[in-house]
Motif scaffolding. Structure first.
Motif, mmCIF file in Angstrom:
data_model
loop_
_atom_site.group_PDB
_atom_site.id
_atom_site.type_symbol
_atom_site.label_atom_id
_atom_site.label_comp_id
_atom_site.label_asym_id
_atom_site.label_seq_id
_atom_site.Cartn_x
_atom_site.Cartn_y
_atom_site.Cartn_z
ATOM 1 N N GLY A 92 0.816 -1.213 0.000
ATOM 2 C CA GLY A 92 0.000 0.000 0.000
ATOM 3 C C GLY A 92 0.845 1.255 0.000
ATOM 4 O O GLY A 92 2.075 1.207 0.140
ATOM 5 N N GLN A 93 0.180 2.384 -0.171
ATOM 6 C CA GLN A 93 0.850 3.681 -0.200
ATOM 7 C C GLN A 93 0.172 4.650 0.770
ATOM 8 O O GLN A 93 -1.039 4.599 0.964
ATOM 9 N N LYS A 94 0.977 5.524 1.331
ATOM 10 C CA LYS A 94 0.494 6.549 2.264
ATOM 11 C C LYS A 94 0.190 7.809 1.450
ATOM 12 O O LYS A 94 1.025 8.692 1.297
ATOM 13 N N VAL A 95 -1.022 7.868 0.912
ATOM 14 C CA VAL A 95 -1.387 8.912 -0.051
ATOM 15 C C VAL A 95 -2.188 10.012 0.637
ATOM 16 O O VAL A 95 -3.173 9.735 1.332
ATOM 17 N N ILE A 96 -1.779 11.253 0.415
ATOM 18 C CA ILE A 96 -2.381 12.417 1.070
ATOM 19 C C ILE A 96 -3.321 13.122 0.098
ATOM 20 O O ILE A 96 -2.972 13.378 -1.057
ATOM 21 N N SER A 97 -4.506 13.486 0.567
ATOM 22 C CA SER A 97 -5.497 14.188 -0.275
ATOM 23 C C SER A 97 -5.276 15.705 -0.211
ATOM 24 O O SER A 97 -6.209 16.475 0.044
ATOM 25 N N LYS A 98 -4.064 16.132 -0.459
ATOM 26 C CA LYS A 98 -3.671 17.525 -0.281
ATOM 27 C C LYS A 98 -4.506 18.485 -1.144
ATOM 28 O O LYS A 98 -5.090 19.447 -0.640
ATOM 29 N N ARG A 99 -4.591 18.218 -2.425
ATOM 30 C CA ARG A 99 -5.211 19.189 -3.321
ATOM 31 C C ARG A 99 -6.739 19.181 -3.243
ATOM 32 O O ARG A 99 -7.371 20.216 -3.465
ATOM 33 N N ILE A 100 -7.342 18.033 -2.934
ATOM 34 C CA ILE A 100 -8.797 18.032 -2.756
ATOM 35 C C ILE A 100 -9.171 18.897 -1.558
ATOM 36 O O ILE A 100 -10.108 19.703 -1.613
#
Length: 321
Positions: A273-281
């Motif tokens: 898995g990946q630690k993905v950040i919803s920064k732009r949303i």
């Protein structure tokens, strides 16, 4: 309420996300045309799109098309991998060419294309935002790179382009929850492997909600990580789903078993898995309805399922006539 002559064209509109998006758009007063291999009212084929171009009055094009990666009936052969690639890259190219081929007055305002968080290399430590590197380390990451490149518009400078790198979409009518529901209901659920891998997720309501938000907000453009703001592991997801269903989550699914069933290259979507950040949303001003995994799982876990986003059948019949 959208203007009566505002049409949204959806590639892959008969799938899990596409059906929900179609219903939600019609609830808001949009007309929807679906590009699909399946015949039906308000449908057009991919061949028709290539031959005749965009229908009239299209203000937005959304491409969600793509072969199901986890079709258990299909082995991970070179032929199936080619189908997975072509169903995403070729269809996106068809849509981009149709937009470029439209007269300036008929071009849509926005082109939205799905993509995936498989762009980012699996890691338990690295945090990924939309600016993070990736897209060049295995079949799936290279697929995402080709998929996103296929959105290139050469003759449509006024059309906004939005790419959503989607995480795992949670909803009862399809996707991972639909496959896991009955094993969990009978008490056989559990994490994948040790469950420590990150699990980038988003509820169906918010995936559809952000697509509509992107259609209606001119400031939304570029690449967005289509994930919820809450970072969780696979074990935290399975515990939340089990709790929402009042069931235990005691039986891990061994990674080697999934590697055997799906092949290691495909199974890594679940085993890593990946630690993905919803920064732009978050920066865009979109408000999540389900930012907490337990609340999202509760909505998906009811025995008598009632999706508050889905149009009642009678109302849907009226809207599609």
């Amino acid at each position: 309420m959208a203007a009566a002559r505002s049409t949204v064209l959806i590639g892959g509109g008969t799938g899990f996300i596409g059906l929900a998006l179609t219903r939600a758009l019609r609830m808001k007063g949009y007309s929807v045309t679906v590009i699909s291999r399946q015949p039906g009212p308000f449908h057009m084929s991919w061949t028709d799109l290539q031959r005749y171009g965009l229908p009239s009055n299209v203000i937005a094009v959304v491409n969600l098309a793509g072969q199901n990666l986890f079709d258990i009936k299909r082995q991970w052969t070179p032929g199936f991998k080619q189908n997975v690639w072509a169903s995403r890259v070729n269809t996106t190219q068809y849509v981009a060419r149709a937009i470029d081929g439209a007269a300036d007055a008929d071009k849509p305002k926005v082109f939205i294309s799905m993509s995936g968080v498989g762009y980012y290399k699996p890691s338990e430590d690295v945090e990924y935002t939309e600016e993070s590197p990736g897209g060049n380390f295995d079949f799936l990451s290279n697929l995402v790179t080709d998929w996103e490149s296929a959105t290139e518009l050469e003759k449509s400078p006024t059309a906004r382009k939005v790419i959503i790198r989607s995480g795992v979409v949670l909803g009862r009518e399809g996707g991972v929850v639909n496959h896991m529901y009955w094993p969990f209901w009978f008490g056989g659920g559990g994490p994948v492997g040790n469950g420590k891998q990150y699990f980038p997720w988003i509820h169906l309501h918010d995936m559809v909600g952000f697509i509509i938000y992107a259609i209606e907000n001119e400031k939304v453009s570029g690449i967005f990580n289509g994930v919820a703001p809450q970072l969780i592991t696979n074990k935290e997801f399975t515990n939340a789903l089990a709790k929402a269903m009042w069931r235990p989550a005691l039986f891990p699914v061994p990674s080697f078993f999934l590697n055997w069933i799906f092949s290691e290259e495909r199974a890594k979507i679940m085993t890593e898995g990946q630690k993905v950040i919803s920064k732009r949303i978050v920066e865009s001003g979109y408000t999540y309805k389900y930012s907490d995994i337990y609340e999202a799982c509760k909505q998906c876990a009811r025995m008598v399922y009632d999706d508050d986003m889905i149009v009642p059948k009678i109302a849907n019949l009226v809207l599609t006539q």
